[in-house]
Design an enzyme around this catalytic site. Sequence first.
Site, PDB file in Angstrom:
ATOM      1  N   PHE A 194       0.868  -1.183   0.000  1.00  0.00           N
ATOM      2  CA  PHE A 194       0.000   0.000   0.000  1.00  0.00           C
ATOM      3  C   PHE A 194       0.913   1.245   0.000  1.00  0.00           C
ATOM      4  O   PHE A 194       0.846   2.099   0.866  1.00  0.00           O
ATOM      5  CB  PHE A 194      -0.941   0.054   1.224  1.00  0.00           C
ATOM      6  N   ASP A 250       1.022  -1.228  -4.902  1.00  0.00           N
ATOM      7  CA  ASP A 250      -0.243  -0.494  -4.738  1.00  0.00           C
ATOM      8  C   ASP A 250      -1.170  -0.886  -5.883  1.00  0.00           C
ATOM      9  O   ASP A 250      -0.713  -1.290  -6.950  1.00  0.00           O
ATOM     10  CB  ASP A 250       0.011   1.020  -4.758  1.00  0.00           C
ATOM     11  N   SER A 251      -2.484  -0.750  -5.639  1.00  0.00           N
ATOM     12  CA  SER A 251      -3.426  -1.093  -6.703  1.00  0.00           C
ATOM     13  C   SER A 251      -3.668   0.094  -7.632  1.00  0.00           C
ATOM     14  O   SER A 251      -4.309  -0.055  -8.669  1.00  0.00           O
ATOM     15  CB  SER A 251      -4.750  -1.563  -6.100  1.00  0.00           C
ATOM     16  N   ASN A 276      -3.167  -6.131  -6.361  1.00  0.00           N
ATOM     17  CA  ASN A 276      -3.965  -6.202  -5.148  1.00  0.00           C
ATOM     18  C   ASN A 276      -3.093  -6.773  -4.026  1.00  0.00           C
ATOM     19  O   ASN A 276      -2.552  -7.870  -4.154  1.00  0.00           O
ATOM     20  CB  ASN A 276      -5.166  -7.107  -5.406  1.00  0.00           C
ATOM     21  N   ALA A 277      -3.002  -6.023  -2.947  1.00  0.00           N
ATOM     22  CA  ALA A 277      -2.088  -6.397  -1.862  1.00  0.00           C
ATOM     23  C   ALA A 277      -2.425  -7.776  -1.292  1.00  0.00           C
ATOM     24  O   ALA A 277      -1.530  -8.557  -0.976  1.00  0.00           O
ATOM     25  CB  ALA A 277      -2.160  -5.352  -0.757  1.00  0.00           C
ATOM     26  N   ASP A 291       0.537  -0.420   5.159  1.00  0.00           N
ATOM     27  CA  ASP A 291      -0.177   0.832   5.456  1.00  0.00           C
ATOM     28  C   ASP A 291      -1.466   0.889   4.640  1.00  0.00           C
ATOM     29  O   ASP A 291      -1.602   1.711   3.722  1.00  0.00           O
ATOM     30  CB  ASP A 291       0.734   2.040   5.146  1.00  0.00           C
ATOM     31  N   CYS A 343      -5.243   3.293   9.911  1.00  0.00           N
ATOM     32  CA  CYS A 343      -5.738   4.672  10.044  1.00  0.00           C
ATOM     33  C   CYS A 343      -7.235   4.686  10.317  1.00  0.00           C
ATOM     34  O   CYS A 343      -7.893   5.706  10.156  1.00  0.00           O
ATOM     35  CB  CYS A 343      -5.394   5.486   8.796  1.00  0.00           C
TER      36      CYS A 343
HETATM   37  N1  SAH Z   1       1.740   4.333   2.626  1.00  0.00           N
HETATM   38  C1  SAH Z   1       1.222   5.424   1.845  1.00  0.00           C
HETATM   39  C2  SAH Z   1      -0.255   5.685   2.063  1.00  0.00           C
HETATM   40  C3  SAH Z   1      -1.143   4.495   1.777  1.00  0.00           C
HETATM   41  S1  SAH Z   1      -2.812   4.946   1.515  1.00  0.00           S
HETATM   42  C4  SAH Z   1       2.025   6.694   2.161  1.00  0.00           C
HETATM   43  O1  SAH Z   1       2.690   6.728   3.190  1.00  0.00           O
HETATM   44  O2  SAH Z   1       1.984   7.629   1.375  1.00  0.00           O
HETATM   45  C5  SAH Z   1      -3.502   3.442   1.012  1.00  0.00           C
HETATM   46  C6  SAH Z   1      -3.129   2.996  -0.378  1.00  0.00           C
HETATM   47  O3  SAH Z   1      -3.661   1.705  -0.537  1.00  0.00           O
HETATM   48  C7  SAH Z   1      -3.673   3.816  -1.524  1.00  0.00           C
HETATM   49  O4  SAH Z   1      -2.609   4.257  -2.314  1.00  0.00           O
HETATM   50  C8  SAH Z   1      -4.547   2.849  -2.337  1.00  0.00           C
HETATM   51  O5  SAH Z   1      -4.400   3.001  -3.735  1.00  0.00           O
HETATM   52  C9  SAH Z   1      -3.997   1.521  -1.913  1.00  0.00           C
HETATM   53  N2  SAH Z   1      -4.900   0.356  -1.956  1.00  0.00           N
HETATM   54  C10 SAH Z   1      -6.192   0.281  -1.544  1.00  0.00           C
HETATM   55  N3  SAH Z   1      -6.644  -0.981  -1.650  1.00  0.00           N
HETATM   56  C11 SAH Z   1      -5.612  -1.737  -2.126  1.00  0.00           C
HETATM   57  C12 SAH Z   1      -5.441  -3.113  -2.428  1.00  0.00           C
HETATM   58  N4  SAH Z   1      -6.428  -3.977  -2.234  1.00  0.00           N
HETATM   59  N5  SAH Z   1      -4.232  -3.527  -2.865  1.00  0.00           N
HETATM   60  C13 SAH Z   1      -3.217  -2.664  -3.049  1.00  0.00           C
HETATM   61  N6  SAH Z   1      -3.327  -1.349  -2.773  1.00  0.00           N
HETATM   62  C14 SAH Z   1      -4.499  -0.881  -2.324  1.00  0.00           C
END
Ligand code: SAH
Length: 401
Positions: free
Chosen positions: A232, A253-254, A284-285, A305, A345
């Site tokens: 993420f 990230d997705s 997808n994470a 995150d 968060c």
């Molecule tokens: N760590 C980052 C903030 C993360 S915010 C920083 O410090 O700047 C959450 C992120 O998760 C977003 O960018 C969103 O695109 C991503 N996201 C949401 N669902 C997801 C998934 N299922 N798989 C991968 N990424 C995802």
Amino acid sequence: MPNAPVSSGIPTVKVSPRGAERLKSGHVWVYRSDIISADSVLPGSLVYVTDHRGKPLGTALYSSSSQIAIRMISSDRVEDFLPLLRQHIADAIAYRKPLVRDSEAYRVIFSEGDFLPGLIVDRYGDILSLQILTQAMNADPVRQAILAELTERFHPASIVERVDPRVRELESLAPRASGLLQGEKSSTIFSMNSIRFHYDAIEGQKTGAFLDQRENYVAAAQYARGEALDIFCYQGGFALHLAPHCSGVTGVDSSRAALEVAEQNAALNRRDVNQPEIEWIEGNAFDLLKDYSSSDRHYDTIVLDPPAFAKSKRDLDAALRGYKELNLRALKMLRPGGILVTCSCSYHVSQSNFLEMLADAALDAHRTLRLIEVRGQAKDHPVLLNIRETAYLKCVIAMVS
Ligand code: SAH
């Protein structure tokens, strides 16, 4: 819908004993169900608040539409909101002076946390980004006073407004587009902890960057080493901070748009030839972690995150299951002595919920976790002890054996 004049003919709102108790406990909200009378109070008005017997409790901003009907701004009688607004803006700026270091980007005003409910202002170098979240803050004279005060204090190149359409709907405010309120500049490069980032006021997600993680980036970088995985990763906040300390970094990230900016950010910081190239993976994470953990991939540092899984109290159990799945897989993939940086968060997931989930995940993964740091949001997102909702970010750094 017209907004009320903010300073004349101040009406009174009577709250129930339960509402009054809440205020006496130091909170600043009264829910609509605890309002006894708010006859003909106009949307966004400044109001005097009393208990059911008429005893004065202070001054508040009123919303005719949100479930949160009252947001207190003073326990005294305030006749004119605007001087108080200016004072609280000045106080918010002064509060941060000794607390924010080595960053051109930080939160200048954090709503209730700065006694300015409904107003968020972020600074990215010479661009200010503001969010207006309530009827009262949206009133024209209030908007004008906010812009004038911010202009006088920061002389920004521009001020942009980020609009959350859902919030405007909840507040029964007419739809409005995000965009420049003042000046022409909508993008810049800012430095945070000596790392440079692109900021685009119009294109970015949320208010551009996740400023609440600013201090956690530095903390995580202190312990990071070896091969690192930033799950993420958005525009690379953690990954870019970890890179100078690691032999390899992969960000996942997705969002392709976020990764494109991440890649540009990496290019901005690639001054050191010894620094590893960061690999960015769109995916997808959950799927990726499942794949990687079953194919025996191992890392020395993993950051998790995710976005807020619990948007309301009802989602708590499902959210905890989501966090547990991610953490369990990450724990299985960490080499002995490896570092886990894991965040949530979601306000509805308390720190103790989160630590309990992590303890469960460690048991299931047959790993032992030693807590190195239990952290929260950066200090420019102040937490008021009596307003629990102001504390939302958890960031746990632990060593796995
Ligand atoms: N760590 C980052 C903030 C993360 S915010 C920083 O410090 O700047 C959450 C992120 O998760 C977003 O960018 C969103 O695109 C991503 N996201 C949401 N669902 C997801 C998934 N299922 N798989 C991968 N990424 C995802």
